[in-house]
Design a protein around this motif. Structure first.
Motif, short mmCIF file in Angstrom:
data_model
loop_
_atom_site.label_atom_id
_atom_site.label_comp_id
_atom_site.label_asym_id
_atom_site.label_seq_id
_atom_site.Cartn_x
_atom_site.Cartn_y
_atom_site.Cartn_z
N ILE A 241 18.68 38.44 38.61
CA ILE A 241 18.57 37.60 39.80
C ILE A 241 17.09 37.46 40.15
CG2 ILE A 241 20.85 38.14 40.76
CD1 ILE A 241 19.55 40.18 42.58
N THR A 242 16.80 36.53 41.06
CA THR A 242 15.40 36.40 41.49
C THR A 242 15.06 37.51 42.49
OG1 THR A 242 15.87 34.96 43.38
CG2 THR A 242 15.53 33.88 41.23
N VAL A 243 13.77 37.76 42.63
CA VAL A 243 13.32 38.76 43.59
C VAL A 243 13.75 38.36 45.00
CG1 VAL A 243 11.27 39.80 44.65
CG2 VAL A 243 11.39 39.52 42.16
N ASN A 244 13.67 37.06 45.34
CA ASN A 244 14.12 36.60 46.65
C ASN A 244 15.59 36.91 46.88
OD1 ASN A 244 11.84 35.59 47.91
ND2 ASN A 244 12.03 33.56 46.97
N GLU A 245 16.43 36.67 45.85
CA GLU A 245 17.86 36.95 45.98
C GLU A 245 18.09 38.45 46.17
OE1 GLU A 245 19.88 33.41 43.26
OE2 GLU A 245 19.05 35.18 42.29
N PHE A 246 17.35 39.26 45.45
CA PHE A 246 17.50 40.71 45.58
C PHE A 246 17.14 41.16 47.00
CE2 PHE A 246 15.65 44.99 45.39
CZ PHE A 246 16.77 45.69 44.96
N ILE A 247 16.03 40.65 47.51
CA ILE A 247 15.60 41.01 48.86
C ILE A 247 16.64 40.58 49.90
CG2 ILE A 247 13.90 40.51 50.67
CD1 ILE A 247 11.77 40.42 48.45
N ASP A 248 17.12 39.34 49.78
CA ASP A 248 18.08 38.83 50.76
C ASP A 248 19.41 39.57 50.69
OD1 ASP A 248 16.28 36.94 51.66
OD2 ASP A 248 17.00 35.36 50.33
N ARG A 249 19.84 39.89 49.47
CA ARG A 249 21.17 40.47 49.29
C ARG A 249 21.21 41.97 49.55
NH1 ARG A 249 23.73 38.91 43.65
NH2 ARG A 249 22.98 36.88 44.43
N TYR A 250 20.16 42.68 49.17
CA TYR A 250 20.22 44.13 49.20
C TYR A 250 19.20 44.80 50.13
CZ TYR A 250 23.07 43.29 45.09
OH TYR A 250 24.02 42.84 44.24
N ILE A 251 18.17 44.09 50.52
CA ILE A 251 17.16 44.68 51.40
C ILE A 251 17.37 44.24 52.85
CG2 ILE A 251 14.70 44.94 51.88
CD1 ILE A 251 15.61 46.22 49.26
N LEU A 252 17.47 42.92 53.06
CA LEU A 252 17.58 42.40 54.43
C LEU A 252 19.01 42.20 54.90
CD1 LEU A 252 14.69 39.75 54.44
CD2 LEU A 252 14.61 42.15 55.08
#
Length: 406
Positions: A241-252
């Motif tokens: 996945i993209t880094v943005n998707e990872f951040i949105d899905r699992y970080i934020l």
């Protein structure tokens, strides 16, 4: 977009004769004919749709070869074929006034080539993705500013650190000399936290790593991610996945989803040179047997609660903490029998025990094994000697970099 194609075409040889396509006998003549046809189409007026079709055929054939058997047995020649397929696809996508969505598709294609393929033509896919990424960053500058404002307001939970007993704490030392480190820690294989040795890293000083910064330099890049709180869990899986998707899905995300974002080996830093320029290999690695090319750099990025089960690695390890805090427990290899390694060959370097809540009936000897522990803070570097067992739990949003060396 004519300027975009001008930049892209500037990376290519000036004519078909100078475009290299050299393969050994591992690659069938029919596949080589496909590659030559794609090269010919590139330097002719062939419509992009036909170029795309031919590139996709090359990708489909080589993808099947890459996924047949174990990765270590994949012929490098087929990885190069896959990279050429990615190159021809990107060129077809970008030739005729690509939309922002198509440019994103081209970036993903470059990333797939960088992850699964092998370097071709002076690593042209890396040069291509840098051009495309600059285009995306220009087009989304206003959106990035909005994200910056939003993430600035995010409150990252900061739970209290576990209480570390002084008698069980990993020792700390500030900027030891090479000789002192070698004599007191490397040769006797004693864990230690080195303070002050990475304070000069841009990742900690000039532009500290943050969600906003990662979005700006890597947000649209596709990376391999491990999904699940720990790799021994049944629901653990891997995805791209993209880094943005990872951040949105699992970080934020406010959902109770926990994921470990582990970008295997040095792929993240190979893909994104801006991040590699933010770190430096610790000077103490020069005490090893090889040169810098023999040092494996790993990136670890994930939310609080992610866990690396108790395990051991076959090399020396410097674990550098850049963002957030981690609780770490270390056991000497002399106590391996008390740690109950998995009996299977696949997980023989991993303990069966839940370190912070052990089942004393199943693993009665575990509680008798002595250990050291610590909370790693930003700027700390933990030396984990070869084969030392270590358990790691992120206490909050965390980004670490580890250096494996021999």
């Amino acid at each position: 977009m004519a300027l975009l194609w001008s930049k892209i075409s500037g990376l290519l040889p000036i004519n078909e004769a100078q475009f290299p396509l050299e393969f050994g006998d591992k690659v069938e003549s029919s596949v080589l004919d496909l590659l030559k046809r794609s090269r010919q189409q590139l330097y002719s007026e062939t419509a992009s749709a036909y170029c795309m079709l031919n590139a996709q055929i090359i990708l489909d054939i080589s993808w099947e070869k890459l996924n047949k058997g174990t990765w270590r047995h994949v012929e490098k020649e087929w990885r190069r074929v896959y990279s050429y397929g990615c190159l021809f696809k990107v060129l077809a996508l970008c030739h005729e006034d690509p939309s922002p969505e198509v440019i994103q598709q081209a970036i993903r294609t470059c990333d797939m080539g960088l992850l699964m393929g092998a370097a071709i033509m002076d690593n042209i896919l890396q040069a291509l993705v840098q051009i495309l990424h600059c285009e995306v960053r220009k087009a989304t500058r206003e959106e990035d500013q909005t994200v910056h404002i939003y993430t600035k307001k995010m409150k990252i939970e900061c739970p209290p650190a576990p209480l570390i007993k002084p008698t069980m704490a990993v020792p700390r030392i500030h900027c030891p000399s090479l000789e002192s480190f070698k004599t007191n820690y490397l040769l006797p294989l004693e864990p230690v936290i080195l303070e002050g040795i990475i304070d000069h890293w841009p990742a900690l000083s000039n532009h500290p790593w943050s969600i906003e910064y990662l979005r700006s330099v890597a947000g649209c890049r596709t990376v391999p991610v491990e999904v699940g709180s720990r790799y021994t869990d049944e629901e653990w899986s891997q995805t791209l996945i993209t880094v943005n998707e990872f951040i949105d899905r699992y970080i934020l995300s406010k959902d109770e989803v926990k994921a470990l974002g582990y970008l295997a080996q040095h792929q993240l830093f190979d893909q994104i040179p801006e991040l590699k320029e933010d770190i430096c290999i610790p000077d103490y690695c020069c005490l090893g047997e090889g040169d810098d090319d023999n040092i494996t750099i790993n990136a670890w990025f994930g939310p609080g609660g992610t866990v690396s089960p108790l395990h051991q690695d076959p090399q020396q390890n410097f674990l550098a903490q850049v963002v957030g805090r981690k609780y770490i427990r270390l056991y000497s290899p002399e106590h391996t029998e008390k740690l109950y390694p998995h009996p299977t060959q696949l997980l023989h370097n991993t303990s069966q025990v839940e370190v912070e809540s052990p089942d004393e009936e199943l693993f009665p000897e575990f509680v008798k094994a002595p250990y050291l522990e610590c909370v790693l803070q930003p700027g700390d570097v933990l030396f984990i000697p070869v084969l030392h067992w270590h358990y790691v739990r992120s206490l909050q949003l965390s980004f670490s970099v580890s250096f494996w060396w021999s």
